[in-house]
Scaffold this active site. Structure first.
Site: not given
Ligand code: TNX
Length: 538
Positions: A343
């Site tokens: 992300e």
């Molecule tokens: C996505 S999974 C994210 C996390 C969040 C999560 C909550 C991932 C690699 N990134 O930063 O905590 O969703 O479900």
């Protein structure tokens, strides 16, 4: 080599002679044993093969544990078993004690080079009336084997069979080895901090179900949780907050080493994650030169992410990362370092690729193999890196095309922070609701990635909505028990109808260990003498 075999055989032979001598001397009549069925015991994860011989081994005060002397680690495995038997039924079982005049029966944990045991975690259990022989090639295999044995010890003694208390262990043979070599869970200690004690409790429970890796998500926008001696403000400033405005916290290097030691004792690998180049607000507040999003970083206690990035074009940023990776790697005996990589919405694509390539070299320089979330498959990394599939099947397939290994942990199937249903207060549901049956009823090896590219599976627990161990347990249990079976047990031995009965039988174990599990109505939970109410806080 010949000498070792000779000494080993001599030890085993003398042991058998002592046992026989004891039996002859005392001429005790055999205790009548109940009719048992080893293949009907609720073992999780289910072993490869179980053959029942319908009698029992009488575990009692005349039982002793012996372990192969020449093989390293076997004695510790024996002591671990004795400690867990003591905790479960309050029986003292001596380990490797010389004086055997009160010993009627033995549990022998034996190092064996048999071909059937040629994978490191394989084990065999032979349970007879007078002996239990646990064969394993390595102490790791022996450790997995004693978890099975712990599950075979009944909760209560059978007092009708003998004058003294006995705990009958069903007789027969179990042959077992894991489906996947990597069987992981992940805990986010960044959004909310969890104490060393909490992490140890989770490790202990996970190791009972044969997990062998715990991935710790040690940094994120809301908090930096690991002491870095060369960059002290990371914890001083970056560790001071968490989601919701609580005061945060961090592990000193001594704390981290203690977690690693505790995990090692349970044959679990700790995988440290420093998430970058996104999810880096807490680092950038501590040292603003790291920041690459053009704004002045401020401490952050919210839940939205995707706004932060390191400045990927500054040499000083890589000097910083080198120190962080070095200090953490020096304390981490396991082979992996997780660099996050997810992300990074405000990092330009070219910058992201440049960054991941550079970090990979740093991780390798410090002797570790890099893991990253599935986005890293877009960089020019080599096949030695591992992609963790959480969101994008396309990225996971790109990783396969690069001949990388993949950790299968798709959010909609294996995220422990997804709510059970629309009534669950804790947790999120952006990837859907995951009731206990949905969590179990899928096949990681048929989910789109060729089996030879799958390193294993992982069950991540993100902590935006949970802030203490009871809440952690409520989301993790019972689903994480099902993930242990998806990782360990071969697909042909997995079946929801059969599993759900075995899961219901875990209630006494969970209650004895004060685990605040979700009492899913899909499961007929076994009544136990322990009472512990499940709680879900607002
Ligand atoms: C996505 S999974 C994210 C996390 C969040 C999560 C909550 C991932 C690699 N990134 O930063 O905590 O969703 O479900």
């Amino acid at each position: 080599m010949i000498k070792t075999i000779f000494i080993r055989s001599l030890f085993f032979l003398s042991l058998v002679m002592v046992i026989l001598a004891c039996q002859n001397e005392q001429k005790k009549p055999r205790i009548p044993m109940p009719v048992t069925d080893l293949s009907a015991v609720s073992l999780i994860p289910k072993p490869v093969k179980t053959i029942a011989t319908n009698s029992a081994f009488a575990l009692d005060q005349f039982t002793a544990i012996y372990t192969s002397k020449s093989a390293t680690g076997f004695d510790k495995v024996g002591e671990f078993l004795a400690q867990k038997i003591k905790e479960k039924i309050n029986l003292d079982v001596p380990v490797n004690q010389e004086s055997t005049n009160t010993v009627d029966r033995v549990i022998y944990i034996n190092q064996s080079d048999s071909l059937e045991l040629n994978t490191p975690e394989a084990y065999q259990l032979y349970i007879n009336q007078d002996s239990i022989i646990l064969n394993a090639n390595t102490s790791e295999g022996a450790f997995r084997g004693i978890q099975t044995l712990r599950q075979l010890v009944p909760d209560v003694s059978n007092d009708t069979l003998a004058e003294q208390k006995i705990w009958p262990i069903p007789s027969g043979k179990i042959t077992d080895n894991p489906n996947f070599g990597y069987r992981g869970a992940m805990l986010d200690v960044a959004r909310h901090f969890f104490s060393v004690e909490d992490v140890k409790k989770y490790i202990d429970l996970l190791s009972y179900y044969k997990f062998n890796s715990l991935h710790l998500h040690l940094s994120d926008d809301q908090g930096w949780r690991i002491e870095i001696k060369s960059w002290p403000k990371l914890t001083e400033i970056g560790g001071s907050t968490e989601v919701g405005g609580e005061s945060g916290g961090f592990y000193t290097q001594e704390d981290y080493k203690e977690i690693v030691r505790y995990a090692q004792e349970r044959y679990m690998t700790i995988i440290p994650e420093i998430d970058m180049p996104g999810h880096t607000n807490s680092a950038s507040v501590s040292y603003p030169f790291l920041n690459g999003n053009g704004k002045t970083p401020k401490l952050y206690e919210g839940m939205q992410v995707g706004f932060s990035t390191f400045d990927t074009r500054k040499d000083t940023v890589y000097a910083f990362i080198d120190d962080v990776v070095r200090e953490i790697s020096e304390m981490t005996p396991g082979p992996y370092f997780h660099m996050g990589g997810d992300e990074s919405h405000v990092t330009k694509k070219n910058d992201y690729i440049y960054f991941v390539n550079k970090v990979e070299k740093i991780v390798q320089k410090h002797g570790k193999r890099m893991i990253g979330w599935d986005e890293i498959a877009n960089a020019d990394i080599d096949s030695n890196a591992i992609a963790q599939w959480w969101a994008s099947e396309e990225n996971a397939k790109k990783a396969v095309a690069k001949n990388m290994k993949v950790i299968v942990s798709p959010a909609k199937k294996s995220y422990l922070d997804m709510q059970y249903d629309s009534l669950t207060k804790l947790g999120l549901h952006w990837a859907g609701y995951i009731p206990v049956d949905t969590a179990y009823q899928w096949t990681p090896e048929d989910y789109g990635i060729p089996k030879e590219n799958i390193l294993g599976t992982e069950a991540p627990l993100w902590s935006e909505t949970i802030s203490n161990i009871e809440e952690l347990e409520y989301l993790a249990f019972p689903r994480v028990i099902g993930y242990s079976e998806l990782a360990w047990t071969k697909p042909e031995n997995r079946n929801w109808e059969d599993y759900k009965v075995r899961l219901g039988d875990q209630a006494p174990f969970l209650e004895r260990n004060n685990v605040n599990y979700y009492h899913s109505p899909l499961i007929d939970w076994k009544k136990s003498k322990y009472t512990y109410e499940t709680i879900e806080k607002d």
